[in-house]
Design a protein around this motif. Structure first.
Motif, PDB file in Angstrom:
ATOM      1  N   UNK A  44      51.160  24.734   4.419  1.00 37.81           N
ATOM      2  CA  UNK A  44      51.314  23.381   4.948  1.00 37.81           C
ATOM      3  C   UNK A  44      49.990  23.029   5.602  1.00 37.81           C
ATOM      4  N   UNK A  45      49.436  21.883   5.265  1.00 43.63           N
ATOM      5  CA  UNK A  45      48.126  21.494   5.772  1.00 43.63           C
ATOM      6  C   UNK A  45      48.288  20.581   6.986  1.00 43.63           C
ATOM      7  N   UNK A  46      47.736  20.987   8.098  1.00 44.70           N
ATOM      8  CA  UNK A  46      47.817  20.195   9.327  1.00 44.70           C
ATOM      9  C   UNK A  46      46.860  19.008   9.254  1.00 44.70           C
ATOM     10  N   UNK A  47      47.043  18.012  10.117  1.00 46.51           N
ATOM     11  CA  UNK A  47      46.051  16.932  10.223  1.00 46.51           C
ATOM     12  C   UNK A  47      44.655  17.513  10.456  1.00 46.51           C
ATOM     13  N   UNK A  48      43.661  16.868   9.862  1.00 48.78           N
ATOM     14  CA  UNK A  48      42.282  17.340   9.985  1.00 48.78           C
ATOM     15  C   UNK A  48      41.657  16.744  11.246  1.00 48.78           C
ATOM     16  N   UNK A  49      41.388  17.595  12.218  1.00 53.37           N
ATOM     17  CA  UNK A  49      40.792  17.169  13.484  1.00 53.37           C
ATOM     18  C   UNK A  49      39.288  17.374  13.447  1.00 53.37           C
ATOM     19  N   UNK A  50      38.553  16.403  13.943  1.00 51.45           N
ATOM     20  CA  UNK A  50      37.092  16.497  14.049  1.00 51.45           C
ATOM     21  C   UNK A  50      36.712  16.239  15.497  1.00 51.45           C
ATOM     22  N   UNK A  51      35.873  17.111  16.038  1.00 52.31           N
ATOM     23  CA  UNK A  51      35.470  17.015  17.437  1.00 52.31           C
ATOM     24  C   UNK A  51      34.209  16.185  17.564  1.00 52.31           C
ATOM     25  N   UNK A  52      34.215  15.257  18.496  1.00 53.55           N
ATOM     26  CA  UNK A  52      33.023  14.478  18.824  1.00 53.55           C
ATOM     27  C   UNK A  52      32.220  15.220  19.881  1.00 53.55           C
ATOM     28  N   UNK A  53      30.962  15.417  19.606  1.00 52.12           N
ATOM     29  CA  UNK A  53      30.036  16.014  20.559  1.00 52.12           C
ATOM     30  C   UNK A  53      29.451  14.881  21.409  1.00 52.12           C
ATOM     31  N   UNK A  58      33.151  12.187  11.191  1.00 52.92           N
ATOM     32  CA  UNK A  58      34.132  11.412  11.949  1.00 52.92           C
ATOM     33  C   UNK A  58      34.923  10.474  11.052  1.00 52.92           C
ATOM     34  N   UNK A  59      34.281   9.969  10.010  1.00 55.11           N
ATOM     35  CA  UNK A  59      34.929   9.008   9.113  1.00 55.11           C
ATOM     36  C   UNK A  59      36.115   9.618   8.378  1.00 55.11           C
ATOM     37  N   UNK A  60      36.060  10.913   8.056  1.00 57.83           N
ATOM     38  CA  UNK A  60      37.143  11.524   7.270  1.00 57.83           C
ATOM     39  C   UNK A  60      38.217  12.165   8.143  1.00 57.83           C
ATOM     40  N   UNK A  61      38.106  12.024   9.459  1.00 60.62           N
ATOM     41  CA  UNK A  61      39.038  12.695  10.365  1.00 60.62           C
ATOM     42  C   UNK A  61      40.400  12.004  10.414  1.00 60.62           C
ATOM     43  N   UNK A  62      41.461  12.806  10.532  1.00 59.94           N
ATOM     44  CA  UNK A  62      42.791  12.288  10.868  1.00 59.94           C
ATOM     45  C   UNK A  62      42.927  12.113  12.374  1.00 59.94           C
ATOM     46  N   UNK A  63      42.165  12.894  13.119  1.00 54.86           N
ATOM     47  CA  UNK A  63      42.161  12.851  14.574  1.00 54.86           C
ATOM     48  C   UNK A  63      40.749  13.131  15.055  1.00 54.86           C
ATOM     49  N   UNK A  73      31.270  25.011   8.805  1.00 53.68           N
ATOM     50  CA  UNK A  73      29.892  24.882   9.277  1.00 53.68           C
ATOM     51  C   UNK A  73      29.700  23.503   9.916  1.00 53.68           C
ATOM     52  N   UNK A  74      28.997  23.472  11.053  1.00 57.65           N
ATOM     53  CA  UNK A  74      28.852  22.227  11.806  1.00 57.65           C
ATOM     54  C   UNK A  74      27.968  21.176  11.174  1.00 57.65           C
ATOM     55  N   UNK A  75      27.267  21.523  10.091  1.00 52.90           N
ATOM     56  CA  UNK A  75      26.442  20.522   9.401  1.00 52.90           C
ATOM     57  C   UNK A  75      27.104  20.068   8.108  1.00 52.90           C
ATOM     58  N   UNK A  76      28.379  20.417   7.906  1.00 49.89           N
ATOM     59  CA  UNK A  76      29.079  20.077   6.664  1.00 49.89           C
ATOM     60  C   UNK A  76      30.012  18.884   6.849  1.00 49.89           C
ATOM     61  N   UNK A  77      30.171  18.143   5.789  1.00 52.69           N
ATOM     62  CA  UNK A  77      31.138  17.050   5.754  1.00 52.69           C
ATOM     63  C   UNK A  77      31.723  16.987   4.342  1.00 52.69           C
ATOM     64  N   UNK A  78      32.511  15.951   4.050  1.00 54.87           N
ATOM     65  CA  UNK A  78      33.215  15.801   2.772  1.00 54.87           C
ATOM     66  C   UNK A  78      34.224  16.925   2.565  1.00 54.87           C
ATOM     67  N   UNK A  79      34.809  17.406   3.649  1.00 50.19           N
ATOM     68  CA  UNK A  79      35.722  18.556   3.587  1.00 50.19           C
ATOM     69  C   UNK A  79      37.123  18.175   3.120  1.00 50.19           C
ATOM     70  N   UNK A  80      37.495  16.916   3.250  1.00 56.29           N
ATOM     71  CA  UNK A  80      38.795  16.494   2.724  1.00 56.29           C
ATOM     72  C   UNK A  80      38.801  16.617   1.199  1.00 56.29           C
ATOM     73  N   UNK A  81      37.752  16.118   0.561  1.00 52.25           N
ATOM     74  CA  UNK A  81      37.686  16.124  -0.903  1.00 52.25           C
ATOM     75  C   UNK A  81      37.439  17.502  -1.475  1.00 52.25           C
ATOM     76  N   UNK A  82      36.755  18.379  -0.713  1.00 48.22           N
ATOM     77  CA  UNK A  82      36.309  19.655  -1.280  1.00 48.22           C
ATOM     78  C   UNK A  82      37.088  20.874  -0.789  1.00 48.22           C
ATOM     79  N   UNK A  83      37.853  20.726   0.291  1.00 50.42           N
ATOM     80  CA  UNK A  83      38.628  21.854   0.806  1.00 50.42           C
ATOM     81  C   UNK A  83      40.108  21.496   0.954  1.00 50.42           C
ATOM     82  N   UNK A  84      40.395  20.420   1.694  1.00 48.83           N
ATOM     83  CA  UNK A  84      41.791  20.091   1.988  1.00 48.83           C
ATOM     84  C   UNK A  84      42.555  19.677   0.735  1.00 48.83           C
ATOM     85  N   UNK A  85      41.987  18.770  -0.056  1.00 48.64           N
ATOM     86  CA  UNK A  85      42.681  18.338  -1.265  1.00 48.64           C
ATOM     87  C   UNK A  85      42.847  19.465  -2.286  1.00 48.64           C
ATOM     88  N   UNK A  86      41.834  20.310  -2.527  1.00 46.53           N
ATOM     89  CA  UNK A  86      42.070  21.459  -3.408  1.00 46.53           C
ATOM     90  C   UNK A  86      43.154  22.405  -2.888  1.00 46.53           C
TER      91      UNK A  86
END
Length: 361
Positions: free
Chosen positions: A111-120, A148-153, A88-101
Motif C-alpha cells: 500500500x503506497x502512502x501519500x508522498x510527503x516532501x519536506x521544505x527546507x 514540491x510540485x509533485x508532493x501530496x503533502x 537522494x536530496x537532489x532527485x525529483x520526478x519520483x512519482x513517475x519513476x518510483x511510486x507509479x511503478x
C-alpha cells in the motif's frame, strides 16, 4: 517515501516516524539512498537500532530493481509492517519513476502512502520568493521546485528554528506556488506536529498521481552543478578527545573554507562512531550555524569519522577543502588519520529504469 532537498531533515524525520511506528508495535524497515557509499544517514539510523538497507551509487529511480531487492532484504528476518524510504536530496520526478511503478508492478505487495516532501526553510524561502541570492543556479533551484510540485503533502520542517511569522510567510509562499497542496508544520528534532503528519500518511486514496512536466536536461544540469563528497577515516589520538567538539570543529572548518571560496553548501554532515556510541553534526546552508544534531557526550582515543558533503562547487575543490580541514583538526588533537574511503564527483544524468507518463488507476 519522504522526499525533499538536501538538508531538509529527511533522515531525522524518518527516524522520528520510525520511532512512532515502533512504539505502536509495528515492525519498521528503512531504505536510504545516495549517489555514493559511506552514507552518514545509514550509520545514524542503524545506530538508533533500526533495520536499514541502502541503495548506493544511484538514485531510487535509476536503481529501481535494487530498491526492490533491498526492500526484500528488509523482510528476510522479520517482515516489516512499514517501510520508510529516503530518496537522494537532489532527485525529483519520483512519482513517475518510483511510486507509479510500485503501484502498477507490485500492487498486491504494497500500500503506497501519500508522498510527503519536506521544505527546507533556509533555501526554500529564498528560492520560492526569488528575492535574494541562494548560492544555487536557476537549474539547481528548478529541482527543489519540482520536488514540491509533485508532493501530496508539504511539510515545513525545522519550525523550532522559525518564528510564527516566518512559518506563516513560508506557508503563504507555498499556497501561492503550489495551490491545493496540503501543508503541515513540524519539527523532526523536537517531534512537534508529528501526530498530524502520521495521521496524514496513514490515509488511503488517490495519492502519488502528480506526474511532472519536467525538462530532464535542466534537471540533469542542475544536479551536475553540485559537488558530491563521501569520506570515511579512522582517527587515532594519543589522548582522549571530546568527540562532539571534534565533529563540530570539522563542520565549522569546512563551512569557513566554503565561505572563503564562495561555495554554497546544500548539506554537510559528519558522524563519529566508536564501540556503541555516536555523535552527529551538520550544516544546511551558509547562513545557518553548525548544529550538533545528536551529541555523543563521549571522549575517545579512537573513532570512525564519516563526512558527507553536497556543495555547489567543483568536487575537486570540495575534496581539497575536506582533506585540509580533517588533517588540520586531527593535528590539533595530536591524532593520526587513516583514510578508508574518499569519493568526490558530480552526479551523472538521471536515467530512470521506468517512467510512467500518466498515473495508473
Amino acid at each position: 517515501m519522504v522526499g525533499g532537498f538536501l538538508g531538509a531533515g529527511k533522515t531525522t524525520t524518518l527516524a522520528r516516524l520510525a520511532g512512532m511506528y515502533r512504539e505502536q508495535g509495528l515492525n519498521v524497515g528503512i531504505v536510504t539512498n545516495d549517489q555514493a557509499d559511506d552514507l552518514v544517514d545509514t550509520g545514524l539510523l542503524r545506530s538508533l537500532g533500526f533495520n536499514v538497507e541502502e541503495v548506493a551509487g544511484a538514485c531510487f529511480c535509476c536503481s529501481f530493481n535494487e530498491l526492490m531487492d533491498q526492500m526484500q532484504n528488509l523482510s528476510a528476518d522479520k517482515r516489516p509492517d512499514v517501510i520508510l524510504a529516503e530518496p537522494v536530496g537532489s532527485c525529483t520526478d519520483l512519482v513517475a519513476t518510483v511510486i507509479q511503478p510500485l503501484k502498477h508492478l507490485f500492487e498486491r505487495e504494497f500500500e503506497i502512502a501519500p508522498y510527503a516532501v519536506i521544505l527546507k526553510p533556509s533555501h526554500g524561502k529564498k528560492i520560492l520568493s526569488a528575492t535574494s541570492t541562494t548560492g544555487f543556479s536557476p537549474k539547481a533551484e528548478y529541482i527543489l521546485k519540482k520536488q514540491l510540485e509533485e508532493a501530496d503533502l508539504i511539510l515545513i520542517n525545522r519550525c523550532d528554528e522559525l518564528s510564527t511569522a516566518e512559518a506563516d510567510e513560508l506557508e503563504q509562499l507555498l499556497a501561492k506556488n503550489f495551490p491545493g497542496t496540503p501543508v503541515l508544520r513540524g519539527s523532526a528534532t523536537e517531534g512537534t506536529g508529528f501526530e498530524a503528519i502520521s495521521e496524514f500518511l496513514d490515509q488511503q486514496g488517490e495519492f502519488g498521481r502528480k506526474i511532472l512536466d519536467i525538462d530532464y536536461d535542466v534537471y540533469a544540469e542542475g544536479e551536475a552543478e553540485l559537488g558530491w563528497l563521501n569520506c570515511s577515516v579512522r582517527l587515532n589520538a594519543e589522548n582522549e578527545f571530546d568527540l562532539d567538539r571534534f565533529l563540530v570543529d570539522i563542520v565549522e572548518g569546512i563551512r569557513q573554507e566554503l565561505l572563503s571560496n564562495g561555495a554554497e553548501p546544500a548539506h554537510l554532515k559528519t558522524i563519529g562512531l566508536w564501540e556503541g556510541f555516536f555523535g552527529v553534526a551538520n550544516l544546511i546552508s551558509s547562513d545557518t550555524d553548525v548544529r550538533l544534531s545528536l551529541p555523543s557526550h563521549q571522549k575517545a582515543k579512537v573513532a570512525d569519522i564519516v563526512v558527507n558533503a553536497r556543495v555547489a562547487c567543483d568536487p575537486e575543490l570540495l575534496e581539497q577543502i575536506v582533506k585540509k580541514v580533517l588533517d588540520h583538526q586531527a593535528s590539533q588533537i595530536n591524532a593520526d588519520l587513516e583514510y578508508r574511503q574518499l569519493q568526490s564527483f558530480r552526479p551523472g544524468r538521471p536515467e530512470p529504469t521506468h517512467r510512467y507518463a500518466t498515473a495508473k488507476t
